[in-house]
Scaffold this motif. Structure first.
Motif, mmCIF file in Angstrom:
data_model
loop_
_atom_site.group_PDB
_atom_site.id
_atom_site.type_symbol
_atom_site.label_atom_id
_atom_site.label_comp_id
_atom_site.label_asym_id
_atom_site.label_seq_id
_atom_site.Cartn_x
_atom_site.Cartn_y
_atom_site.Cartn_z
ATOM 1 N N MET A 159 66.462 40.067 11.857
ATOM 2 C CA MET A 159 67.602 40.227 10.946
ATOM 3 C C MET A 159 67.357 39.499 9.622
ATOM 4 O O MET A 159 67.679 40.027 8.554
ATOM 5 N N VAL A 160 66.765 38.317 9.680
ATOM 6 C CA VAL A 160 66.444 37.582 8.451
ATOM 7 C C VAL A 160 65.453 38.377 7.610
ATOM 8 O O VAL A 160 65.595 38.477 6.386
ATOM 9 N N THR A 161 64.459 38.973 8.251
ATOM 10 C CA THR A 161 63.471 39.777 7.535
ATOM 11 C C THR A 161 64.111 41.002 6.892
ATOM 12 O O THR A 161 63.836 41.322 5.727
ATOM 13 N N VAL A 162 64.978 41.683 7.616
ATOM 14 C CA VAL A 162 65.651 42.868 7.068
ATOM 15 C C VAL A 162 66.521 42.485 5.882
ATOM 16 O O VAL A 162 66.515 43.160 4.841
ATOM 17 N N PHE A 163 67.271 41.397 5.998
ATOM 18 C CA PHE A 163 68.105 40.960 4.871
ATOM 19 C C PHE A 163 67.251 40.572 3.672
ATOM 20 O O PHE A 163 67.617 40.833 2.527
ATOM 21 N N GLY A 164 66.101 39.961 3.917
ATOM 22 C CA GLY A 164 65.198 39.618 2.822
ATOM 23 C C GLY A 164 64.646 40.852 2.134
ATOM 24 O O GLY A 164 64.562 40.905 0.906
ATOM 25 N N LEU A 165 64.285 41.855 2.914
ATOM 26 C CA LEU A 165 63.799 43.109 2.320
ATOM 27 C C LEU A 165 64.891 43.824 1.547
ATOM 28 O O LEU A 165 64.660 44.350 0.454
ATOM 29 N N LEU A 166 66.098 43.837 2.091
ATOM 30 C CA LEU A 166 67.217 44.468 1.379
ATOM 31 C C LEU A 166 67.560 43.722 0.096
ATOM 32 O O LEU A 166 67.874 44.349 -0.923
ATOM 33 N N ALA A 167 67.497 42.417 0.117
ATOM 34 C CA ALA A 167 67.759 41.635 -1.089
ATOM 35 C C ALA A 167 66.715 41.941 -2.159
ATOM 36 O O ALA A 167 67.043 42.022 -3.346
ATOM 37 N N ALA A 168 65.473 42.131 -1.756
ATOM 38 C CA ALA A 168 64.420 42.453 -2.720
ATOM 39 C C ALA A 168 64.586 43.861 -3.283
ATOM 40 O O ALA A 168 64.315 44.097 -4.458
#
Length: 57
Positions: A16-25
């Protein structure tokens, strides 16, 4: 806590942290979003580095 949650809690959190990081980028426009994405995408790498350093001891 069930054995399923004990086994899969941290992989799910890291995903989930990785997905949120990708979405933020992808969605973010500017420095704050990019800094947030870098921070969130660095978390799994830090966890991997910590696990490898523990294993090397």
């Amino acid at each position: 806590m069930s054995s399923f949650m004990r086994q899969w809690l941290w992989p799910i959190v890291l995903a989930m942290v990785t997905v949120f990081g990708l979405l933020a980028a992808l969605v973010g426009e500017g420095g704050t979003w990019w800094a947030l994405s870098w921070l969130l995408l660095a978390v799994p790498l830090l966890v991997i580095a910590k696990a490898l350093s523990r294993r090397a001891d």
